[in-house]
Scaffold this motif. Structure first.
Motif, PDB file in Angstrom:
ATOM      1  N   VAL A 156       4.823  20.094 -67.073  1.00 36.65           N
ATOM      2  CA  VAL A 156       5.050  21.046 -65.986  1.00 36.65           C
ATOM      3  C   VAL A 156       3.708  21.551 -65.459  1.00 36.65           C
ATOM      4  CG1 VAL A 156       6.088  23.265 -65.394  1.00 36.65           C
ATOM      5  CG2 VAL A 156       7.212  21.745 -67.047  1.00 36.65           C
ATOM      6  N   ALA A 157       3.541  21.506 -64.162  1.00 43.18           N
ATOM      7  CA  ALA A 157       2.342  22.078 -63.528  1.00 43.18           C
ATOM      8  C   ALA A 157       2.815  23.199 -62.602  1.00 43.18           C
ATOM      9  CB  ALA A 157       1.612  21.016 -62.726  1.00 43.18           C
ATOM     10  N   TRP A 158       1.971  24.204 -62.377  1.00 38.58           N
ATOM     11  CA  TRP A 158       2.388  25.284 -61.486  1.00 38.58           C
ATOM     12  C   TRP A 158       2.315  24.836 -60.038  1.00 38.58           C
ATOM     13  CZ3 TRP A 158      -2.226  26.142 -64.359  1.00 38.58           C
ATOM     14  CH2 TRP A 158      -3.412  26.117 -63.620  1.00 38.58           C
TER      15      TRP A 158
END
Ligand code: 5GP
Ligand code: ZN
Length: 138
Positions: free
Chosen positions: A115-117
């Motif tokens: 997950v990346a922002w």
């Protein structure tokens, strides 16, 4: 100081067995039981600090270098293309074990994805105001 109720104190000091990849007089580095990717490791100080705000200066000075050393060894041994050093502080930040630890997470060309922002943005003037709020609390 150790905390008798803390599982990472027990693991770091060898009272509970772990898949150890490195140990010295201050740290033990183990494989995470629930790895984000193959080889995901945790750097554990042998003394108890709940999170980074409590971490002793001598440990703080060494932990980043150790992360680099472990990550470098992962690139050589596991063939990962890179690695993340991740360190969570507080429930809101995803911390689940309240003994300071730094994650070393190998990142492979073929995944797994993590997950990346999503980059956000500031209203006019909000960025400067936010910076000022933090500066005043230092
Ligand atoms: P946090 O969410 O607090 O940053 O990370 C805690 C990590 O510790 C998690 O990734 C979890 O899988 C790992 N973990 C929790 N308990 C144990 C354990 O008993 N042994 C090992 N090797 N890892 C653990
Ligand atoms: Zn502890």
């Amino acid at each position: 100081m150790r905390d008798d109720n803390c599982i990472f104190c027990k693991i770091a000091n060898g009272d509970i067995p772990s898949a150890t990849i490195y140990e010295d007089d201050m740290f033990r580095v183990i494989l995470d039981l629930g790895p984000a990717s193959k080889g995901h490791a945790l750097i554990l100080p042998k003394e108890h600090f709940a999170d980074v705000t409590e971490l002793d200066d001598v440990y703080a000075e060494k932990v980043l270098k150790l992360g680099a050393k472990i990550g470098g060894a992962m690139k050589k041994s596991l063939g990962c293309a890179g690695f993340n050093l991740v360190q969570n502080n507080g429930i809101a930040a995803g911390q689940t074990v309240f003994h300071f630890h730094m994650h070393v997470i190998p990142r492979y060309e073929n995944g797994p994805e993590m997950v990346a922002w999503v980059p956000g943005s500031y209203e006019e003037g909000e960025m400067e105001k936010t910076a000022e709020e933090i500066r005043k609390a230092l």
